[in-house]
Design an enzyme around this catalytic site. Structure first.
Site, PDB file in Angstrom:
ATOM      1  CG  ASP A  70      -6.350  -6.714  -4.657  1.00 16.74           C
ATOM      2  OD1 ASP A  70      -7.367  -7.434  -4.562  1.00 16.74           O
ATOM      3  OD2 ASP A  70      -5.320  -6.914  -4.014  1.00 16.74           O
ATOM      4  CG  ASP A  76      -1.471  -0.996  -4.630  1.00 16.88           C
ATOM      5  OD1 ASP A  76      -2.716  -0.890  -4.618  1.00 16.88           O
ATOM      6  OD2 ASP A  76      -0.814  -1.573  -3.743  1.00 16.88           O
ATOM      7  CD  GLU A  99      -1.372  -7.270  -4.877  1.00 19.39           C
ATOM      8  OE1 GLU A  99      -0.550  -6.901  -4.017  1.00 19.39           O
ATOM      9  OE2 GLU A  99      -2.561  -6.946  -4.866  1.00 19.39           O
ATOM     10  CD  GLU A 100      -0.529  -4.043  -7.366  1.00 15.88           C
ATOM     11  OE1 GLU A 100      -1.413  -3.913  -8.235  1.00 15.88           O
ATOM     12  OE2 GLU A 100      -0.780  -4.303  -6.188  1.00 15.88           O
ATOM     13  CG  ASP A 120       1.910  -7.602  -1.768  1.00 23.35           C
ATOM     14  OD1 ASP A 120       1.144  -8.061  -0.899  1.00 23.35           O
ATOM     15  OD2 ASP A 120       1.688  -6.526  -2.377  1.00 23.35           O
ATOM     16  CG  LEU A 122       1.813  -0.391  -0.571  1.00 25.53           C
ATOM     17  CD1 LEU A 122       3.153   0.069   0.029  1.00 25.53           C
ATOM     18  CD2 LEU A 122       1.037   0.825  -1.028  1.00 25.53           C
ATOM     19  CG  ASP A 123       0.425  -7.075   2.565  1.00 29.56           C
ATOM     20  OD1 ASP A 123      -0.363  -7.785   1.922  1.00 29.56           O
ATOM     21  OD2 ASP A 123       0.396  -6.944   3.806  1.00 29.56           O
ATOM     22  CD  GLU A 282      -0.854 -11.267  -0.540  1.00 29.44           C
ATOM     23  OE1 GLU A 282      -1.609 -12.133  -1.033  1.00 29.44           O
ATOM     24  OE2 GLU A 282      -1.230 -10.123  -0.248  1.00 29.44           O
TER      25      GLU A 282
END
Ligand code: AHG
Ligand code: MN
Ligand code: MN
Ligand code: MN
Length: 337
Positions: A70, A76, A99-100, A120, A122-123, A282
């Site tokens: 992404d 994010d 996620e990051e 996560d 910032l989804d 998620e």
């Protein structure tokens, strides 16, 4: 004219969590303190999301791409740092997966606690520049007995989570959370900085009238998927078609599904053999919440919460929502297997 009754006994998330803790005599209070750190992270991110355009926080973060491919937005990266700092400083966390961040973060001994948080930060961030609802998704495991806190404490089925939740940043900040005894919803009162109980004991309708999937992938769907969504769009005589709603932020699409019922899906397809959504931060938290609200969540062939991830950024297909709607797609997958 009836006097507007002033509420003098507000139920905050902190109070609700403390009430929960009091039910367990042996509870150390660590989870309560950890959830306070999660709340701090969500409040801080909420203010940044609300001011994003004023502070020029929108747009890409210098062209960076995260480990799942992404494009990283500025928000994010900032949201990720906010949560890492809030969780580490709580002193209650041993392992973090974001996620990051490509690798799991093992907290240094002097700050290490007995919980693992997968999140996560910032989804739905691809929508942030358009002002669409985004959110933070999180799940919490307790480290295994005798473990010092390693990656093996998070490569576990989602059914072993002790807490799951999300905070959706829209016209207000809505925290939806479960500690394993049902699902409650709280709304942030910015004036006092507390999440106030506004949606006690959320239960998803047994069947809905809405389906939520990215139809742009229909060309790549497998047969069961195609058959199922066609059955919603072209029902037998006398039955109405379902409505289509797809926002493209999982938090927003799942929030609507929990409140209104129906089905949200990100199926596997010929392009992405395990779908797009990530198991740990998620699919597991959203599946946990959906089941706690009386719904179901499957990959197509098995219960999402029974999946055991091999790697921290693994993906899995997901169909979640009203029990009867998920049963319908499950029946079609069984017919085709
Ligand atoms: P994230 O912004 O955390 O990377 O998640 C985006 C996800 C999820 O929010 C949403 O359901 C899905 O991407 C939408 O994907 P498509 O645009 O492929 O439909
Ligand atoms: Mn992303
Ligand atoms: Mn996401
Ligand atoms: Mn994200």
């Amino acid at each position: 004219m009836s006097e507007e009754k002033v509420t003098t006994d507000i139920i905050t998330l902190s109070r609700h969590v403390l009430d929960e803790q009091r039910k367990h005599k042996e509870a150390s209070g660590d989870l309560t303190l950890l959830l306070n750190a999660v709340q701090l992270g969500c409040k801080f991110v909420a203010t940044n999301v609300r001011k994003a355009r004023l502070l020029n926080l929108v747009g890409i973060a210098g062209g960076a791409v995260n480990v799942t491919g992404d494009e990283q937005k500025k928000l994010d990266v900032i949201s990720n740092e906010i949560f890492i700092n809030a969780l580490r400083s709580s002193g209650k966390v041993a392992v973090m997966v974001s996620e990051e961040d490509e690798k799991a973060i093992i907290v240094e001994d002097e700050m290490k606690g007995k919980y693992c948080v997968v999140f996560d930060p910032l989804d739905g961030s691809s929508n942030i520049d358009a002002g669409v609802n985004v959110g933070t998704i999180f799940g919490i495991y307790k480290i295994k007995d005798g473990s010092g806190g390693t990656i093996s404490d998070v490569l576990r089925p989602g059914r072993e989570m002790v807490v799951a939740g999300y905070c959706m940043y829209g016209s207000s900040a809505n925290m939806i959370i479960s500690t394993g005894n049902g699902v409650n919803g709280y709304t942030l009162d910015n004036a006092i900085g507390e999440f106030i109980l506004t949606h006690p004991n959320i239960k998803i309708p047994k069947r809905g009238k809405i389906y939520s999937v990215n139809e742009g992938n229909a060309k790549y769907w497998d047969e069961p998927c195609t058959e199922y969504f066609n059955s919603l769009k072209f029902p037998p005589e006398g039955k109405n078609p379902y409505s289509a709603r797809y926002i493209g932020s999982m938090v927003a699409d799942v929030h609507r599904t929990l409140l209104y019922g129906g089905i949200f899906a990100y199926p596997a397809d010929k392009k992405s053999k395990n779908g797009k959504l990530r198991v740990l931060y998620e699919c597991f938290p959203m599946a946990f919440l959906t089941e706690q609200a009386g719904g179901k969540a499957i990959t197509g062939r098995e219960r999402v919460l029974d999946v055991t991830p091999q790697n921290i950024h693994d993906r899995c297909p997901i169909f979640l929502g009203s029990e009867d709607d998920v049963d319908d797609i499950e029946t079609i997958y069984k017919k085709h297997s």
